[in-house]
Design a protein around this motif. Structure first.
Motif, PDB file in Angstrom:
ATOM      1  N   VAL A 139       0.838  -1.201   0.000  1.00 47.48           N
ATOM      2  CA  VAL A 139       0.000   0.000   0.000  1.00 47.48           C
ATOM      3  C   VAL A 139       0.873   1.251   0.000  1.00 47.48           C
ATOM      4  N   ALA A 140       1.912   1.256   0.825  1.00 48.54           N
ATOM      5  CA  ALA A 140       2.809   2.418   0.910  1.00 48.54           C
ATOM      6  C   ALA A 140       3.500   2.678  -0.432  1.00 48.54           C
ATOM      7  N   GLU A 141       3.961   1.608  -1.072  1.00 48.15           N
ATOM      8  CA  GLU A 141       4.638   1.772  -2.354  1.00 48.15           C
ATOM      9  C   GLU A 141       3.671   2.223  -3.443  1.00 48.15           C
ATOM     10  N   TYR A 142       2.451   1.721  -3.395  1.00 45.28           N
ATOM     11  CA  TYR A 142       1.479   2.138  -4.405  1.00 45.28           C
ATOM     12  C   TYR A 142       1.101   3.607  -4.217  1.00 45.28           C
ATOM     13  N   ARG A 143       1.003   4.047  -2.976  1.00 44.00           N
ATOM     14  CA  ARG A 143       0.707   5.454  -2.726  1.00 44.00           C
ATOM     15  C   ARG A 143       1.820   6.336  -3.317  1.00 44.00           C
ATOM     16  N   LYS A 144       3.076   5.901  -3.150  1.00 46.03           N
ATOM     17  CA  LYS A 144       4.193   6.647  -3.747  1.00 46.03           C
ATOM     18  C   LYS A 144       4.065   6.683  -5.272  1.00 46.03           C
ATOM     19  N   TYR A 145       3.682   5.557  -5.841  1.00 43.69           N
ATOM     20  CA  TYR A 145       3.527   5.470  -7.299  1.00 43.69           C
ATOM     21  C   TYR A 145       2.440   6.421  -7.790  1.00 43.69           C
ATOM     22  N   VAL A 146       1.307   6.422  -7.104  1.00 38.10           N
ATOM     23  CA  VAL A 146       0.199   7.300  -7.496  1.00 38.10           C
ATOM     24  C   VAL A 146       0.615   8.762  -7.401  1.00 38.10           C
ATOM     25  N   LEU A 147       1.291   9.118  -6.327  1.00 40.09           N
ATOM     26  CA  LEU A 147       1.765  10.493  -6.159  1.00 40.09           C
ATOM     27  C   LEU A 147       2.764  10.870  -7.252  1.00 40.09           C
ATOM     28  N   ALA A 148       3.654   9.943  -7.596  1.00 39.18           N
ATOM     29  CA  ALA A 148       4.638  10.208  -8.643  1.00 39.18           C
ATOM     30  C   ALA A 148       3.959  10.425  -9.993  1.00 39.18           C
ATOM     31  N   GLN A 149       2.928   9.630 -10.278  1.00 38.15           N
ATOM     32  CA  GLN A 149       2.206   9.799 -11.540  1.00 38.15           C
ATOM     33  C   GLN A 149       1.513  11.155 -11.585  1.00 38.15           C
ATOM     34  N   ALA A 150       0.960  11.577 -10.471  1.00 37.05           N
ATOM     35  CA  ALA A 150       0.318  12.896 -10.422  1.00 37.05           C
ATOM     36  C   ALA A 150       1.353  14.002 -10.579  1.00 37.05           C
ATOM     37  N   ASP A 151       2.505  13.839  -9.933  1.00 38.10           N
ATOM     38  CA  ASP A 151       3.579  14.834 -10.061  1.00 38.10           C
ATOM     39  C   ASP A 151       4.024  14.969 -11.519  1.00 38.10           C
ATOM     40  N   GLU A 152       4.194  13.852 -12.188  1.00 39.63           N
ATOM     41  CA  GLU A 152       4.646  13.874 -13.577  1.00 39.63           C
ATOM     42  C   GLU A 152       3.574  14.417 -14.526  1.00 39.63           C
ATOM     43  N   SER A 153       2.326  14.289 -14.121  1.00 46.16           N
ATOM     44  CA  SER A 153       1.236  14.743 -14.983  1.00 46.16           C
ATOM     45  C   SER A 153       1.145  16.261 -15.070  1.00 46.16           C
ATOM     46  N   LEU A 154       1.474  16.954 -13.986  1.00 43.93           N
ATOM     47  CA  LEU A 154       1.327  18.414 -13.985  1.00 43.93           C
ATOM     48  C   LEU A 154       2.081  19.080 -15.137  1.00 43.93           C
ATOM     49  N   PRO A 155       3.390  18.839 -15.303  1.00 47.26           N
ATOM     50  CA  PRO A 155       4.086  19.469 -16.433  1.00 47.26           C
ATOM     51  C   PRO A 155       3.640  18.935 -17.788  1.00 47.26           C
ATOM     52  N   ALA A 156       3.271  17.645 -17.848  1.00 47.59           N
ATOM     53  CA  ALA A 156       2.829  17.072 -19.124  1.00 47.59           C
ATOM     54  C   ALA A 156       1.516  17.711 -19.577  1.00 47.59           C
ATOM     55  N   VAL A 157       0.608  17.911 -18.630  1.00 49.13           N
ATOM     56  CA  VAL A 157      -0.656  18.564 -18.961  1.00 49.13           C
ATOM     57  C   VAL A 157      -0.414  20.018 -19.350  1.00 49.13           C
ATOM     58  N   LYS A 158       0.498  20.686 -18.645  1.00 51.57           N
ATOM     59  CA  LYS A 158       0.767  22.083 -18.959  1.00 51.57           C
ATOM     60  C   LYS A 158       1.369  22.240 -20.357  1.00 51.57           C
ATOM     61  N   THR A 159       2.200  21.303 -20.777  1.00 52.91           N
ATOM     62  CA  THR A 159       2.722  21.350 -22.141  1.00 52.91           C
ATOM     63  C   THR A 159       1.572  21.311 -23.144  1.00 52.91           C
ATOM     64  N   PHE A 160       0.608  20.460 -22.880  1.00 47.29           N
ATOM     65  CA  PHE A 160      -0.573  20.351 -23.750  1.00 47.29           C
ATOM     66  C   PHE A 160      -1.403  21.630 -23.713  1.00 47.29           C
ATOM     67  N   THR A 161      -1.730  22.095 -22.517  1.00 48.17           N
ATOM     68  CA  THR A 161      -2.602  23.265 -22.409  1.00 48.17           C
ATOM     69  C   THR A 161      -1.906  24.544 -22.877  1.00 48.17           C
ATOM     70  N   ASP A 162      -0.590  24.642 -22.682  1.00 48.60           N
ATOM     71  CA  ASP A 162       0.143  25.799 -23.206  1.00 48.60           C
ATOM     72  C   ASP A 162       0.029  25.864 -24.724  1.00 48.60           C
ATOM     73  N   ALA A 163       0.118  24.700 -25.371  1.00 45.80           N
ATOM     74  CA  ALA A 163       0.004  24.657 -26.829  1.00 45.80           C
ATOM     75  C   ALA A 163      -1.397  25.077 -27.279  1.00 45.80           C
ATOM     76  N   VAL A 164      -2.408  24.642 -26.523  1.00 43.25           N
ATOM     77  CA  VAL A 164      -3.782  25.045 -26.847  1.00 43.25           C
ATOM     78  C   VAL A 164      -3.925  26.558 -26.702  1.00 43.25           C
ATOM     79  N   ARG A 165      -3.438  27.086 -25.586  1.00 42.25           N
ATOM     80  CA  ARG A 165      -3.559  28.533 -25.368  1.00 42.25           C
ATOM     81  C   ARG A 165      -2.782  29.340 -26.408  1.00 42.25           C
ATOM     82  N   ALA A 166      -1.711  28.760 -26.923  1.00 41.36           N
ATOM     83  CA  ALA A 166      -0.923  29.435 -27.963  1.00 41.36           C
ATOM     84  C   ALA A 166      -1.567  29.302 -29.343  1.00 41.36           C
TER      85      ALA A 166
END
Length: 378
Positions: A139-166
């Motif tokens: 459970v502890a390791e999976y929680r770390k994994y979920v948090l890491a995926q969310a952390d990595e998603s923030l910049p990836a989503v921003k790359t997408f949304t920045d392109a849309v806004r541009a």
């Protein structure tokens, strides 16, 4: 897919409905002490008992209706404790869950849309039995994994949304699939909050009456079907940033247990079978295989974390899951445009025979994966 908001059913109404549906009083219901039977139909959601001991609970669902249904166990605020989707007419499903003492709701959704039908239930008793150190570590390791995926998603989503806004259609198209990877790997956790998934990941045909269409798929349609970005799309890109940031903020508070992990892995495979293999998920961009791969990776991560306990409790299940995960990965590799990346064949170029091959491999994995929760709960 998340449950909608509902009108609360009074205790008296719940008991009356229960008696009408099951034809018996709660105290005479059959089944073991920790087993709850759910009789789902097109117009009712009967539970065999409205109180049961907290701890490891088995929920046996019998879909007696004419529609595909899904069944949820919900906290009072609609967060998901356990779920099983895509239960066909005349078929049965078993959900194994760890449920703490407290008030809950069993919700059946015939047709897998709309408000569904609710029954209030209560888990009684003190603290649940202590888990093994191996499962606590998983459970502890999976929680770390979920948090890491969310952390990595923030910049990836921003790359997408920045392109849309541009207003850069081609850059936005390139960033679309990578922006979804972390979400798709951990989708059951994201869906467990109830209100975030409908804002970010709903398709047009999944909208509830009166719901505004926002999120990835609304932008996907603008990029591929309409081939344009206007002021509305730019505003929707900023809204997606806000909603993903809210997911990132909440994800560390998710209720995670070994059985919720296992059930979530099965839901990821159901998601593949229901939306990715059919081509319904990314119907405009045809980037379904990238989502498909992320779903499988998320399920595989859960299995690898739970495998030491599951394989010890059920050695044959461990061998079968090893084989079927490897077979599905090999099949997906055939559709990669590059060996190690996420550039897959556009799904509209995948023929019917190849789609069936993928579907068969998903089904071959989903069946034994449905037994994982029971194996770790032994």
């Amino acid at each position: 897919m998340r449950p909608a908001r509902f009108t609360v059913v009074t205790a008296a109404a719940a008991v009356a409905a229960l008696t009408a549906v099951t034809g018996c009083a709660e105290k005479s219901a059959g089944g073991a002490e920790g087993t709850v039977q759910v009789a789902a139909s097109d117009s009712a959601c009967g539970v065999s008992k409205t109180e049961f001991p907290a701890g490891k609970v088995t929920i046996e669902v019998d879909n007696k209706g004419s529609k595909v249904t899904e069944v949820y166990v919900l906290f009072p605020d609609d967060r998901i404790v356990a779920e099983r989707e895509n239960i066909g007419p005349g078929t049965k499903a078993t959900i194994t869950a760890e449920i703490k003492a407290g008030d809950y709701v069993v919700n059946c959704k015939p047709g897998m849309k709309g408000d569904g039908i609710r029954q209030k239930v209560k888990a009684t008793g003190g603290a649940s039995a202590k888990r093994s150190p191996e499962l606590d570590a998983a459970v502890a390791e999976y929680r770390k994994y979920v948090l890491a995926q969310a952390d990595e998603s923030l910049p990836a989503v921003k790359t997408f949304t920045d392109a849309v806004r541009a207003g850069d259609v081609e850059a936005a198209k390139q960033a679309f699939a990578p922006s979804r990877r972390g979400w798709e790997r951990t989708e059951p956790v994201a869906e467990s909050f109830g209100d975030i998934d409908p804002k970010t990941d709903v398709r047009e045909d999944g909208l509830e009456p009166g719901q505004n269409w926002t999120g990835w798929h609304r932008l996907e349609k603008a990029l591929w079907a309409d081939n344009k970005i206007g002021d509305e799309e730019k505003a929707l890109a900023s809204q997606l940033d806000t909603d993903i940031a809210e997911w990132h903020k909440r994800v560390g508070t998710a209720e995670i247990t070994p059985t919720s992990m296992a059930n979530g892995a099965k839901e990821l495979l159901d998601e593949v079978a229901r939306n990715k293999v059919t081509g319904e998920e990314d119907r405009y961009s045809h980037t379904d295989l990238a989502d498909f791969k992320a779903n499988v990776e998320g399920a595989d991560k859960v299995y690898e974390l739970l495998k030491p306990v599951a394989a010890k409790n059920d050695p044959q299940l461990g061998k079968t899951l090893d084989t079927q995960f490897a077979a599905l990965d090999t099949l997906l590799d055939k559709h990669r445009a590059d060996k190690n990346g996420y550039d897959f064949t556009s799904y509209d170029k995948v023929g019917d025979a190849e789609r069936k091959e993928l579907s068969d491999a998903v089904n071959a994995l989903a069946e034994p994966l449905s037994k994982l929760a029971a194996a770790v709960a032994k």
